[in-house]
Design a protein around this motif. Sequence first.
Motif, mmCIF file in Angstrom:
data_model
loop_
_atom_site.group_PDB
_atom_site.id
_atom_site.type_symbol
_atom_site.label_atom_id
_atom_site.label_comp_id
_atom_site.label_asym_id
_atom_site.label_seq_id
_atom_site.Cartn_x
_atom_site.Cartn_y
_atom_site.Cartn_z
ATOM 1 N N HIS A 9 -2.720 0.330 4.935
ATOM 2 C CA HIS A 9 -2.071 -0.829 5.550
ATOM 3 C C HIS A 9 -0.567 -0.629 5.655
ATOM 4 C CE1 HIS A 9 -0.178 -2.394 1.902
ATOM 5 N NE2 HIS A 9 -1.300 -2.061 1.274
ATOM 6 N N ALA A 10 0.039 -1.312 6.612
ATOM 7 C CA ALA A 10 1.484 -1.231 6.822
ATOM 8 C C ALA A 10 2.216 -2.004 5.720
ATOM 9 C CB ALA A 10 1.825 -1.794 8.205
ATOM 10 N N LYS A 11 3.524 -1.853 5.713
ATOM 11 C CA LYS A 11 4.367 -2.439 4.668
ATOM 12 C C LYS A 11 4.251 -3.957 4.650
ATOM 13 C CE LYS A 11 8.281 -0.394 3.873
ATOM 14 N NZ LYS A 11 7.838 0.261 2.673
ATOM 15 N N ALA A 12 3.932 -4.490 3.459
ATOM 16 C CA ALA A 12 3.758 -5.926 3.271
ATOM 17 C C ALA A 12 4.865 -6.485 2.382
ATOM 18 C CB ALA A 12 2.393 -6.209 2.637
ATOM 19 N N GLU A 31 6.049 -3.077 13.025
ATOM 20 C CA GLU A 31 6.611 -2.048 13.905
ATOM 21 C C GLU A 31 6.035 -0.673 13.577
ATOM 22 O OE1 GLU A 31 10.843 -2.562 13.390
ATOM 23 O OE2 GLU A 31 10.793 -4.574 14.288
ATOM 24 N N ASP A 32 5.864 -0.378 12.277
ATOM 25 C CA ASP A 32 5.259 0.899 11.874
ATOM 26 C C ASP A 32 3.830 1.015 12.384
ATOM 27 O OD1 ASP A 32 7.570 1.695 10.544
ATOM 28 O OD2 ASP A 32 6.777 1.271 8.532
ATOM 29 N N VAL A 104 -11.022 3.389 8.913
ATOM 30 C CA VAL A 104 -11.103 2.411 7.839
ATOM 31 C C VAL A 104 -9.685 2.132 7.353
ATOM 32 C CG1 VAL A 104 -12.069 1.826 5.582
ATOM 33 C CG2 VAL A 104 -13.390 3.262 7.152
ATOM 34 N N VAL A 105 -9.319 0.843 7.314
ATOM 35 C CA VAL A 105 -7.995 0.421 6.858
ATOM 36 C C VAL A 105 -8.129 -0.093 5.427
ATOM 37 C CG1 VAL A 105 -5.986 -1.037 7.311
ATOM 38 C CG2 VAL A 105 -7.410 -0.253 9.225
ATOM 39 N N GLY A 106 -7.343 0.503 4.522
ATOM 40 C CA GLY A 106 -7.458 0.125 3.123
ATOM 41 C C GLY A 106 -6.157 0.216 2.362
ATOM 42 N N THR A 127 2.820 3.586 3.075
ATOM 43 C CA THR A 127 2.292 2.528 3.928
ATOM 44 C C THR A 127 2.217 2.993 5.382
ATOM 45 O OG1 THR A 127 4.517 1.595 4.052
ATOM 46 C CG2 THR A 127 2.992 0.593 2.472
ATOM 47 N N CYS A 128 1.119 2.653 6.007
ATOM 48 C CA CYS A 128 0.798 2.949 7.407
ATOM 49 C C CYS A 128 0.559 4.440 7.694
ATOM 50 C CB CYS A 128 1.837 2.367 8.364
ATOM 51 S SG CYS A 128 1.061 1.733 9.870
#
Length: 158
Positions: A9-12, A31-32, A104-106, A127-128
């Motif tokens: 996952h991207a930056k949270a 954006e990433d 798969v996004v994890g 991340t990402c």
Amino acid sequence: MKKLLLIRHAKATHESGYVDFERPLKQAGKEDAVLMASILKGQSIIPQIIVTSPALRTQTTADIFTAQMQLPNAGTDKRIYEANEYTWVKVINGLPNEYDFIAVVGHNPGISQVLYYLTGQYRDLPTCAVALITFDNDTWESISGEDGHLTFFDSPKG
């Protein structure tokens, strides 16, 4: 031959006021995700479907990838949230065989652990980050340790 695209996952946000499951992406994370989806699309690395953890940050990441790649909405699998390597393998072994290329996004640390388990290669997945693994296997349920070959890896950090 099966192909698996692992996407962290991207930056949270880490701001207080959110339970972990509901942490949204930061603007930089959005954006990433657009950047990485564009890079994959430019390399013709486009999965048939995407499966994601149901956490907000993974679902938002998956939504950006599906929009950029013009894919159907991502399916969810609650086992991916906080999954360890063993659970990740169960998720992968249960993927639908009618698809030869699935993303798969994890989350870390599980996504990094399963990358190592499947390929024998250690990579830090910021991340990402995206990692494409190819398998000679004809079915998802037959995939196990070190069956995979890491054929593409990239992240917004370069």
